[in-house]
Motif scaffolding. Structure first.
Motif, PDB file in Angstrom:
ATOM      1  N   PRO A 299     -24.099  69.325 106.172  1.00  0.00           N
ATOM      2  CA  PRO A 299     -24.273  67.570 106.138  1.00  0.00           C
ATOM      3  C   PRO A 299     -24.954  67.461 104.430  1.00  0.00           C
ATOM      4  CG  PRO A 299     -25.525  69.331 107.220  1.00  0.00           C
ATOM      5  CD  PRO A 299     -24.375  70.433 106.768  1.00  0.00           C
ATOM      6  N   ASP A 300     -25.307  66.250 103.846  1.00  0.00           N
ATOM      7  CA  ASP A 300     -25.181  66.011 102.872  1.00  0.00           C
ATOM      8  C   ASP A 300     -26.355  66.031 102.388  1.00  0.00           C
ATOM      9  OD1 ASP A 300     -23.053  64.956 101.306  1.00  0.00           O
ATOM     10  OD2 ASP A 300     -22.993  63.259 102.468  1.00  0.00           O
ATOM     11  N   ASN A 301     -28.221  66.513 103.674  1.00  0.00           N
ATOM     12  CA  ASN A 301     -28.606  66.686 102.887  1.00  0.00           C
ATOM     13  C   ASN A 301     -29.194  68.459 103.042  1.00  0.00           C
ATOM     14  OD1 ASN A 301     -28.449  67.430 105.639  1.00  0.00           O
ATOM     15  ND2 ASN A 301     -29.770  65.896 106.528  1.00  0.00           N
ATOM     16  N   TRP A 302     -28.664  68.938 102.917  1.00  0.00           N
ATOM     17  CA  TRP A 302     -29.022  70.267 103.277  1.00  0.00           C
ATOM     18  C   TRP A 302     -29.726  70.910 101.928  1.00  0.00           C
ATOM     19  CZ3 TRP A 302     -29.339  73.325 106.789  1.00  0.00           C
ATOM     20  CH2 TRP A 302     -29.074  75.149 107.692  1.00  0.00           C
ATOM     21  N   SER A 308     -22.624  74.057  94.660  1.00  0.00           N
ATOM     22  CA  SER A 308     -21.886  72.310  95.433  1.00  0.00           C
ATOM     23  C   SER A 308     -21.385  73.158  97.054  1.00  0.00           C
ATOM     24  CB  SER A 308     -20.470  72.589  94.815  1.00  0.00           C
ATOM     25  OG  SER A 308     -19.616  72.914  94.613  1.00  0.00           O
ATOM     26  N   LYS A 309     -20.793  71.999  97.691  1.00  0.00           N
ATOM     27  CA  LYS A 309     -20.411  72.296  99.300  1.00  0.00           C
ATOM     28  C   LYS A 309     -19.268  73.668  98.861  1.00  0.00           C
ATOM     29  CE  LYS A 309     -22.193  68.280 101.333  1.00  0.00           C
ATOM     30  NZ  LYS A 309     -21.639  66.849 102.493  1.00  0.00           N
TER      31      LYS A 309
END
Ligand code: ARG
Length: 376
Positions: A299-302, A308-309
């Motif tokens: 998720p973006d809020n991690w 990066s992801k």
């Protein structure tokens, strides 16, 4: 029935040197797994700026030079311990670095800094055959990182390993471009295209994680922490037994190749859809298949302060059949199963927060492998 291949394997196991690894996929026997105990948030300088995104700068401004907050350390430490338990269950010997307080400050004739951590052995150590090379590093916060591994290095030396430390950079101001634009991703794209990074060519520097190994052929990228002189040092040091190829990716922020380009087994390489490789023909001409990673699920809020992801690509291969993949990266599980792998899921997102996943937090010490060529 014992096939001739089996008998070759058994025979080679007996005679393997203590340190022995030529690639990323042969059967893993012993590994170093990093730790987050003693980790310190690096002080906010040009190199940190160049490798992080503005939305995360507050973290370094607030905590730089101080120990990582306990609420980040504890869950990451637990996940690392569980990862070690899984590796041991799969028959792998696990070794850990010493615990060091990385928040104590140091001063050389050229600079002053505090440290980082011993969480990512891949960044500092690489094993090529029976030789273990300590990389010089490029961040001032990582100058003394080797100290956490010295107990292990001495032990491996006594057991017959060849142990090399690459020349330590001065890390004086000349090694850095303090004007390196860091404001926008567009700026960085442009500069990366021009081959301009936050490190200069003042003296050799490299992080070991910018290298990936395919037997006789090693692939390295010029990144924010690995300069051309560093690659030259590696090439000269290794001599004729190895070929060191430089790869370039469409990446505004190259640092460590193992979330960008990951050889999976002879003839198969995993690539990052956001970071195409300009020299992919080297692999195609050698008859390799090129597969593209599926999207990460994080998720973006991690909280991800240093990467990066695409850590979802940062898997650890135990042998040409078994691969460790993050527990919640389900599309990646399916992807690897389709490629014929058995997936071992391990929860690791709290470790992501420290900037790496399974490949970053390890350094394979011994795989049941020998020097081979794979078509290049
Ligand atoms: N720079 C990579 C990314 O953000 C992460 C690589 C981490 N690798 C490592 N060995 N620490 O995608």
């Amino acid at each position: 029935m014992l096939t001739s291949e089996h008998s070759k394997r058994l025979a080679s196991t007996k005679t393997l040197p203590i340190v022995n690894s030529y690639n990323e996929w042969d059967t893993l026997q012993e590994i170093i797994v990093g730790r987050v105990e003693g980790a310190c948030v690096p002080q906010f300088d040009a190199t940190i700026k160049a490798n992080t995104y503005p939305k995360n700068w507050w973290f370094f401004q607030k905590y730089g030079g101080r120990p990582y907050p306990q609420e980040l350390l504890e869950p990451a430490s637990k996940q690392l311990n569980e990862f070690c338990r899984v590796l041991e269950g799969e028959g792998v010997t696990v070794r850990r670095p010493d615990i060091i307080d990385f928040s104590s400050s140091y001063k050389t004739p050229d600079f002053e800094a505090t440290g980082l951590y011993a969480a990512m052995p891949r960044d500092i150590l690489t094993v090529i055959g029976n030789e273990i090379i300590e990389a010089p590093m490029a961040w001032r916060a990582r100058f003394f990182e080797y100290r956490a591994y010295r107990s292990l290095m001495k032990e491996y030396l006594k057991q017959g390993a060849k142990w090399t430390t690459a020349p330590k950079p001065l890390m004086s101001d000349e090694l850095y471009d303090f004007d390196y634009p860091i404001e926008t991703v567009e700026d960085r794209h442009e500069l990366a295209e021009l081959g301009r990074f936050v490190t200069t060519e003042f003296e050799p520097c490299f992080d070991a994680a910018d290298i990936t190994r395919c037997g006789r052929d090693l692939f390295v990228q010029r990144s924010q922490v690995t300069n051309k002189l560093g690659i030259t040092w590696l090439r000269n040091h290794l001599g004729d037994r190895f070929r060191v190829h430089t790869l370039k990716f469409q990446d505004p922020n190259p640092m460590h190749i193992d979330a960008t380009f990951v050889p999976l087994r002879p003839g198969l390489v995993l690539t990052n859809p956001d970071r195409p490789c300009y020299q992919i023909d080297i692999f195609k001409k050698a008859g390799w298949d090129v597969v593209t990673a599926v999207q990460p699920t994080l998720p973006d809020n991690w909280p991800l302060y240093m990467s990066s992801k695409w850590l979802c690509m940062n898997i650890l291969i135990l042998d040409p059949k078994r691969v460790i993949v993050e527990k919640d990266e389900e599309p990646m599980h399916k992807f690897f199963k389709n490629l014929g792998f058995e997936v071992i899921p391990v929860a690791f997102r709290h470790v992501y927060t420290f900037g790496g996943s399974f490949h970053c937090v390890t350094c394979d010490i011994r795989r049941d492998s020998q020097l081979e060529e794979y078509g290049f």
